[in-house]
Design a protein around this motif. Structure first.
Motif, mmCIF file in Angstrom:
data_model
loop_
_atom_site.group_PDB
_atom_site.id
_atom_site.type_symbol
_atom_site.label_atom_id
_atom_site.label_comp_id
_atom_site.label_asym_id
_atom_site.label_seq_id
_atom_site.Cartn_x
_atom_site.Cartn_y
_atom_site.Cartn_z
ATOM 1 N N ASN A 3 -4.145 9.046 -14.643
ATOM 2 C CA ASN A 3 -4.974 8.929 -13.449
ATOM 3 C C ASN A 3 -5.230 7.518 -12.849
ATOM 4 O O ASN A 3 -5.182 7.674 -11.437
ATOM 5 C CB ASN A 3 -6.216 9.793 -13.713
ATOM 6 C CG ASN A 3 -6.914 10.358 -12.465
ATOM 7 O OD1 ASN A 3 -6.332 10.444 -11.348
ATOM 8 N ND2 ASN A 3 -8.294 10.311 -12.458
ATOM 9 N N GLY A 4 -5.560 6.654 -13.457
ATOM 10 C CA GLY A 4 -5.909 5.413 -12.931
ATOM 11 C C GLY A 4 -4.625 4.807 -12.245
ATOM 12 O O GLY A 4 -4.870 4.138 -11.179
ATOM 13 N N ALA A 5 -3.348 4.997 -12.757
ATOM 14 C CA ALA A 5 -2.393 4.445 -12.062
ATOM 15 C C ALA A 5 -2.090 5.203 -10.902
ATOM 16 O O ALA A 5 -1.628 4.554 -9.976
ATOM 17 C CB ALA A 5 -0.942 4.529 -13.160
ATOM 18 N N SER A 6 -2.075 6.496 -10.705
ATOM 19 C CA SER A 6 -1.962 6.977 -9.392
ATOM 20 C C SER A 6 -3.034 6.881 -8.467
ATOM 21 O O SER A 6 -2.690 6.527 -7.181
ATOM 22 C CB SER A 6 -2.004 8.676 -9.600
ATOM 23 O OG SER A 6 -3.236 9.104 -10.047
ATOM 24 N N ALA A 13 -0.911 1.875 -1.567
ATOM 25 C CA ALA A 13 -0.314 2.234 -0.242
ATOM 26 C C ALA A 13 -1.229 2.398 0.837
ATOM 27 O O ALA A 13 -0.683 2.828 1.909
ATOM 28 C CB ALA A 13 0.260 3.893 -0.683
ATOM 29 N N GLY A 14 -2.459 1.949 0.655
ATOM 30 C CA GLY A 14 -3.391 1.790 1.783
ATOM 31 C C GLY A 14 -4.579 3.010 1.996
ATOM 32 O O GLY A 14 -5.318 3.077 2.718
ATOM 33 N N ASP A 15 -4.759 3.760 0.932
ATOM 34 C CA ASP A 15 -5.865 4.762 0.615
ATOM 35 C C ASP A 15 -6.980 3.895 -0.013
ATOM 36 O O ASP A 15 -6.880 3.890 -1.402
ATOM 37 C CB ASP A 15 -5.169 5.811 -0.064
ATOM 38 C CG ASP A 15 -6.233 6.958 -0.221
ATOM 39 O OD1 ASP A 15 -7.232 6.714 0.438
ATOM 40 O OD2 ASP A 15 -6.109 7.881 -0.950
ATOM 41 N N ASP A 16 -7.916 3.418 0.719
ATOM 42 C CA ASP A 16 -8.962 2.932 -0.034
ATOM 43 C C ASP A 16 -10.053 3.838 -0.918
ATOM 44 O O ASP A 16 -10.551 3.382 -1.896
ATOM 45 C CB ASP A 16 -10.169 2.335 1.236
ATOM 46 C CG ASP A 16 -9.492 1.323 1.763
ATOM 47 O OD1 ASP A 16 -8.582 0.409 1.300
ATOM 48 O OD2 ASP A 16 -9.807 1.148 2.963
ATOM 49 N N GLU A 17 -9.650 5.130 -0.755
ATOM 50 C CA GLU A 17 -10.476 6.280 -1.651
ATOM 51 C C GLU A 17 -9.745 5.851 -3.137
ATOM 52 O O GLU A 17 -10.737 6.191 -4.183
ATOM 53 C CB GLU A 17 -10.181 7.670 -1.308
ATOM 54 C CG GLU A 17 -10.993 8.590 -2.199
ATOM 55 C CD GLU A 17 -12.487 8.485 -1.644
ATOM 56 O OE1 GLU A 17 -13.106 8.655 -2.649
ATOM 57 O OE2 GLU A 17 -12.865 7.743 -0.588
ATOM 58 N N GLY A 18 -8.655 5.455 -3.320
ATOM 59 C CA GLY A 18 -8.067 5.403 -4.466
ATOM 60 C C GLY A 18 -8.854 4.247 -5.436
ATOM 61 O O GLY A 18 -9.207 4.371 -6.619
ATOM 62 N N LEU A 19 -9.339 3.229 -4.574
ATOM 63 C CA LEU A 19 -10.062 2.098 -5.148
ATOM 64 C C LEU A 19 -11.603 2.404 -5.670
ATOM 65 O O LEU A 19 -11.781 2.147 -6.628
ATOM 66 C CB LEU A 19 -10.236 0.922 -4.172
ATOM 67 C CG LEU A 19 -10.932 -0.409 -4.887
ATOM 68 C CD1 LEU A 19 -10.313 -1.183 -5.902
ATOM 69 C CD2 LEU A 19 -11.164 -1.381 -3.786
ATOM 70 N N LYS A 54 -10.282 -9.123 -7.856
ATOM 71 C CA LYS A 54 -8.822 -9.312 -8.202
ATOM 72 C C LYS A 54 -7.891 -8.530 -7.783
ATOM 73 O O LYS A 54 -6.663 -8.799 -7.051
ATOM 74 C CB LYS A 54 -8.731 -10.160 -9.374
ATOM 75 C CG LYS A 54 -7.537 -10.762 -10.077
ATOM 76 C CD LYS A 54 -7.626 -11.501 -11.330
ATOM 77 C CE LYS A 54 -7.053 -12.727 -11.328
ATOM 78 N NZ LYS A 54 -7.194 -13.530 -12.347
ATOM 79 N N LEU A 55 -7.989 -7.168 -8.166
ATOM 80 C CA LEU A 55 -7.107 -6.118 -7.689
ATOM 81 C C LEU A 55 -7.075 -6.137 -6.203
ATOM 82 O O LEU A 55 -6.116 -5.697 -5.938
ATOM 83 C CB LEU A 55 -7.783 -4.921 -8.468
ATOM 84 C CG LEU A 55 -7.882 -4.537 -9.691
ATOM 85 C CD1 LEU A 55 -7.943 -3.050 -10.159
ATOM 86 C CD2 LEU A 55 -6.039 -4.603 -10.210
ATOM 87 N N VAL A 56 -8.203 -6.156 -5.561
ATOM 88 C CA VAL A 56 -7.929 -5.901 -3.959
ATOM 89 C C VAL A 56 -7.305 -7.224 -3.344
ATOM 90 O O VAL A 56 -6.562 -6.827 -2.464
ATOM 91 C CB VAL A 56 -9.370 -5.544 -3.595
ATOM 92 C CG1 VAL A 56 -9.307 -5.745 -2.041
ATOM 93 C CG2 VAL A 56 -10.211 -4.429 -4.000
#
Length: 184
Positions: A3-6, A13-19, A54-56
């Motif tokens: 789930n974390g990978a997706s 891909a640009g979906d901030d909701e993923g973060l 760092k991820l961002v």
């Protein structure tokens, strides 16, 4: 699929909701892990934030050689190691501050464990028959008594008592499947 990978792929891909999902799923555990390096819960929180920053900012590629959680915790460990290496000296803390830090750490751990227990409980409740989960929800989450629950569910008080007994028995079986540990 991890789930974390997706969620991370969606973020890339640009979906901030993923973060937002990643932070919600992993921040507490990451703080506790980083606290094992620092011995300071406040510092561990800052290092957790730095890990997500760092991820961002760098957007490193996730290679799928391990789980996403393992990869994220590795980044967190590297952030903590770099920080500790940069710090040449530490401030001495007074005994009062040490006690406060220990209390904060214990409070965070207890909060995290309670959250995990709630997640397991809710998953188990969703696997029960709808009637079982409904009676347990009304009795234990909404604090209705048997009479009030009987009115809501259009059953007799005796039927509610029997239903609650069978529901608790079924819930216990579901929780035991997940190796849930009961507090005495």
């Amino acid at each position: 699929m991890d789930n974390g990978a997706s969620s991370y792929r969606r973020f890339l891909a640009g979906d901030d909701e993923g973060l937002v999902e990643l932070i919600g799923d992993y921040k507490d555990g990451l703080i506790l892990y980083l606290n094992s390096f620092t011995g300071n819960i406040c510092l561990a929180e800052e290092l957790m934030e730095e890990t997500f920053v760092k991820l961002v900012t760098k957007r490193p590629g996730f290679g799928h050689r391990c789980t996403f959680k393992t990869w994220l915790y590795t980044i967190g460990r590297n952030v903590a190691t770099d920080y500790l290496r940069r710090c040449s000296r530490f401030k001495e803390l007074s005994p009062e501050n040490l006690e406060q830090l220990a209390d904060d750490e214990e409070s965070l751990e207890q909060s995290y464990l309670r959250t995990e227990e709630r997640i397991i409980l809710h998953r188990a409740l969703h696997r029960l028959k709808p009637e079982y989960s409904q009676v347990l929800y009304l009795l234990y989450f909404e604090d209705f008594d048997n009479s009030q629950t009987a009115v809501i569910m259009k059953k007799s008080k005796r039927q509610i008592e029997n239903l609650a007994y069978r529901a608790k028995k079924s819930l216990r079986q579901e929780l035991e499947k997940e190796d849930f540990v009961y507090e005495e």
